[in-house]
Design an enzyme around this catalytic site. Structure first.
Site, PDB file in Angstrom:
ATOM      1  CG  ASP A  73      -0.281  -0.584   2.958  1.00  0.00           C
ATOM      2  OD1 ASP A  73       1.394  -0.464   2.574  1.00  0.00           O
ATOM      3  OD2 ASP A  73      -0.605  -1.273   3.447  1.00  0.00           O
TER       4      ASP A  73
ATOM      5  CG  ASN B 145      -8.155  -1.534  12.457  1.00  0.00           C
ATOM      6  OD1 ASN B 145      -7.559  -2.530  11.897  1.00  0.00           O
ATOM      7  ND2 ASN B 145      -8.834  -0.418  11.316  1.00  0.00           N
TER       8      ASN B 145
ATOM      9  CG  HIS C 277      -5.604  -2.252   8.900  1.00  0.00           C
ATOM     10  ND1 HIS C 277      -5.412  -0.841   9.173  1.00  0.00           N
ATOM     11  CD2 HIS C 277      -4.107  -2.693   9.983  1.00  0.00           C
ATOM     12  CE1 HIS C 277      -4.393  -0.427   9.531  1.00  0.00           C
ATOM     13  NE2 HIS C 277      -3.607  -1.787   9.695  1.00  0.00           N
TER      14      HIS C 277
ATOM     15  CD  GLU D  72      -8.327   1.054   7.896  1.00  0.00           C
ATOM     16  OE1 GLU D  72      -8.350   0.126   9.118  1.00  0.00           O
ATOM     17  OE2 GLU D  72      -7.297   2.114   7.893  1.00  0.00           O
TER      18      GLU D  72
HETATM   19  P1  PGA Z   1       2.344  -1.654  12.777  1.00  0.00           P
HETATM   20  O1  PGA Z   1       1.521  -1.880  12.164  1.00  0.00           O
HETATM   21  O2  PGA Z   1       3.324  -2.742  12.129  1.00  0.00           O
HETATM   22  O3  PGA Z   1       2.822  -0.676  12.749  1.00  0.00           O
HETATM   23  O4  PGA Z   1       1.396  -2.763  14.220  1.00  0.00           O
HETATM   24  C1  PGA Z   1       0.988  -2.822  11.416  1.00  0.00           C
HETATM   25  C2  PGA Z   1      -0.376  -2.653  10.634  1.00  0.00           C
HETATM   26  O5  PGA Z   1      -1.363  -1.438  10.658  1.00  0.00           O
HETATM   27  O6  PGA Z   1      -0.602  -3.214   9.525  1.00  0.00           O
END
Ligand code: PGA
Length: 245
Positions: free
Chosen positions: A67, A136, A138, A143
């Site tokens: 992304d 959450n 994702h 999302e």
């Molecule tokens: P993080 O993010 O590794 O910074 O916890 C994970 C994500 O949101 O995919």
């Protein structure tokens, strides 16, 4: 679904890097799907170390990132383009033309998504996709929603994701509200998937995503339907499922 437990963040990074390294050794021209965020940084550090010791060669490796924020130029330190150069690409012998990230500066969303889908198709799909897990649930920027978005798409980031990402920006107002991301189908088409999870703050979502019902309200739960998924998690993240694995 396999689950590998690591003592701590460092060991999690080393174990996941081992899996990626095995993929590169078995198929030097493999396509790696890469992720940003805090969790993969230790993996990239380990891969760089092995490259420096001449144990790994990235000269034929192709990468596609999950992304990119919409509207951030590549020179912005918070763009995922910048992140990947700083944390991996600038330190290994990968060819810049073999690295792919959605074009965040393309304002025509349909074109940006179509172009990225075409790239993924042209390189023959992803051999190994690395994923982090959002609080959450994702994956990439897919999302929670009422349905799974399948293809590469432009997404409105949720409040919780914007807040989680605000730590990297000087204020919450500066966090982009839209991003381009691989869709769930794109991710599910990867031949192998490695999910890395670290920290006690991810223990609940790890349990819900991988041991609860499959639902678009927890996008990562769809990974339960993929036949080659490896979760690499540290003790703190895996704590609530230790009796299930
Ligand atoms: P993080 O993010 O590794 O910074 O916890 C994970 C994500 O949101 O995919």
């Amino acid at each position: 679904m396999k689950c590998y437990k690591a003592k701590d963040y460092k060991e999690m990074g080393r174990k996941a890097a081992n899996i990626i390294s095995a993929q590169i050794i078995m198929k030097p021209d493999c396509v790696l799907g890469l992720a940003t965020g805090a969790t993969p940084i230790g993996i990239y550090e380990q891969l760089i170390e092995w490259y420096r010791k001449s144990d790994l060669d990235f000269s034929e490796v192709i990468t596609v990132n999950l992304d990119e924020y919409r509207g951030l130029p590549r020179s912005n330190e918070q763009s995922y383009y910048y992140f990947m150069r700083k944390n991996l690409f600038d330190h290994i012998n990968i060819l810049p033309e073999n690295t792919h990230i959605p074009n965040g500066m393309e304002e025509d969303s349909e074109k940006a998504c179509r172009d990225y889908s075409n790239i993924i198709r042209q390189i023959g799909g992803v051999d190994l996709q690395l994923l982090g897990l959002g609080h959450n649930g994702h994956i990439g920027f897919n999302e929670p929603d009422d349905a799974f978005e399948k293809e590469v798409h432009c997404v409105n980031l949720t409040e919780s994701t914007i807040m989680a990402n605000a730590r990297y920006f000087s204020s919450q107002e500066e966090v982009p509200t839209k991003a381009y991301t691989m869709g769930i189908k794109t991710i599910m088409q990867a031949r192998k998937i490695v999910v890395v999870v670290s920290g006690a703050d991810k223990a609940d979502i790890l349990k819900e995503a991988f041991f609860g019902p499959v639902t678009p309200h927890i996008p990562a739960s769809i990974l339960q339907m993929h036949n080659d998924v490896i979760i690499v998690a540290d003790e703190a993240a895996i704590e609530k499922v230790s009796d299930l694995i």
